[in-house]
Scaffold this motif. Structure first.
Motif, PDB file in Angstrom:
ATOM      1  N   ARG A  48       0.861  -1.173   0.000  1.00  0.00           N
ATOM      2  CA  ARG A  48       0.000   0.000   0.000  1.00  0.00           C
ATOM      3  C   ARG A  48       0.902   1.228   0.000  1.00  0.00           C
ATOM      4  N   ARG A  49       0.346   2.351  -0.351  1.00  0.00           N
ATOM      5  CA  ARG A  49       1.158   3.563  -0.373  1.00  0.00           C
ATOM      6  C   ARG A  49       1.566   3.985   1.036  1.00  0.00           C
ATOM      7  N   THR A  50       0.666   3.832   1.995  1.00  0.00           N
ATOM      8  CA  THR A  50       0.940   4.348   3.337  1.00  0.00           C
ATOM      9  C   THR A  50       1.315   3.252   4.333  1.00  0.00           C
ATOM     10  N   GLN A  54      -8.547   6.396   2.318  1.00  0.00           N
ATOM     11  CA  GLN A  54      -7.414   7.322   2.259  1.00  0.00           C
ATOM     12  C   GLN A  54      -6.143   6.613   1.791  1.00  0.00           C
ATOM     13  N   THR A  55      -5.975   5.362   2.203  1.00  0.00           N
ATOM     14  CA  THR A  55      -4.818   4.596   1.750  1.00  0.00           C
ATOM     15  C   THR A  55      -4.851   4.401   0.246  1.00  0.00           C
ATOM     16  N   TRP A  56      -6.025   4.038  -0.293  1.00  0.00           N
ATOM     17  CA  TRP A  56      -6.109   3.803  -1.735  1.00  0.00           C
ATOM     18  C   TRP A  56      -6.052   5.104  -2.521  1.00  0.00           C
ATOM     19  N   GLN A 109      -4.093   7.548  -1.670  1.00  0.00           N
ATOM     20  CA  GLN A 109      -2.653   7.774  -1.732  1.00  0.00           C
ATOM     21  C   GLN A 109      -1.996   6.859  -2.766  1.00  0.00           C
ATOM     22  N   GLN A 110      -2.478   5.633  -2.855  1.00  0.00           N
ATOM     23  CA  GLN A 110      -1.953   4.707  -3.858  1.00  0.00           C
ATOM     24  C   GLN A 110      -2.203   5.234  -5.269  1.00  0.00           C
ATOM     25  N   LEU A 124      -2.718   8.292  -6.107  1.00  0.00           N
ATOM     26  CA  LEU A 124      -1.930   9.505  -6.326  1.00  0.00           C
ATOM     27  C   LEU A 124      -0.522   9.150  -6.783  1.00  0.00           C
ATOM     28  N   ALA A 125       0.027   8.069  -6.243  1.00  0.00           N
ATOM     29  CA  ALA A 125       1.388   7.649  -6.595  1.00  0.00           C
ATOM     30  C   ALA A 125       1.439   6.899  -7.921  1.00  0.00           C
ATOM     31  N   TRP A 137      -6.031  15.812  -8.989  1.00  0.00           N
ATOM     32  CA  TRP A 137      -6.736  15.600  -7.726  1.00  0.00           C
ATOM     33  C   TRP A 137      -6.888  16.925  -7.006  1.00  0.00           C
TER      34      TRP A 137
END
Length: 218
Positions: A43-45, A135-137, A139-140, A142-143, A178
């Protein structure tokens, strides 16, 4: 086999060979077993991993000690690079990696566009192993941004449940858009070294309204 396939990439083949050496070499933690399987959910975070060794028909679950698992550089850092390697602008990259290494034949890397999670014997999620939230997804995405149509249904459902509008890939500008912001995207994902620019709604009306209508209706 999963959604993505990198097994013919020399970088992946070399990484699997190194992991096999860590597991089955002279000082290896899996000597005498037939296979090591490790699952890593990137995950991103946050990152969650679990695994086991196979000996005949028995599964031996790995513990928390460094003596019975792969090195951080050998597994995590290598898989970070595999994530960049698998990314395709607008398409995305994998979420779960399942690594298989053997003492006597080439290993295999299976990559999936989903979370592979397991509950414990009591049916509970292990610490850190519960499904990630919106929020985790976000961030994913976004990356490693995707076109809206390429965001998997399970991820969209999580975003919808929490009312989160995802970052999306904009092929016209080769960017991620975003919150009225825009950042350039490369073949390895979003370029976080670049300063984001502000999207002028008067010049691009309806950019995020269309996304919200698709996700939340109205």
């Amino acid at each position: 086999m999963g959604t993505f396939d990198l097994n013919t990439e020399p970088f992946v083949e070399l990484g699997l060979q190194r992991l096999s050496g860590e597991a089955f070499g002279p000082q290896g933690f899996a000597q005498g077993t037939d296979e090591v399987v490790h699952v890593l959910i990137h995950r991103r975070t946050s990152t969650f991993g679990y695994g086991h060794m196979v000996s005949g028909e028995n599964l031996i679950y790995t513990g928390r000690s460094d003596a019975d698992r792969f090195s951080y550089d050998g597994l995590n850092i290598w898989l970070d690079e595999c994530r960049f390697l698998a990314y395709s602008p607008g398409i995305g990259t994998w979420t779960t990696a399942v690594v298989h290494v053997f003492p006597d034949r080439p290993g295999r890397l299976d990559l999936y566009d989903e979370e592979h999670l397991e509950r414990d014997a009591q049916g509970n999620w292990p610490p850190g192993g519960q499904p990630a939230g919106a929020q985790t997804w976000a961030q994913q995405l976004l990356a490693f941004p995707r076109l809206l149509n390429n965001i998997p249904g399970w991820m969209l459902a999580t975003l919808q449940t929490e009312g989160v509008t995802p970052p999306v890939y904009n092929p016209e500008f080769r960017s991620v858009d975003w919150n009225n912001r825009r950042r350039p995207v490369t073949d390895r994902g979003t370029d976080f070294a670049a300063e984001p620019t502000v999207i002028d709604p008067s010049l691009e009306p309806g950019v995020f309204t269309k996304i919200s209508k698709r996700l939340f209706g109205g």
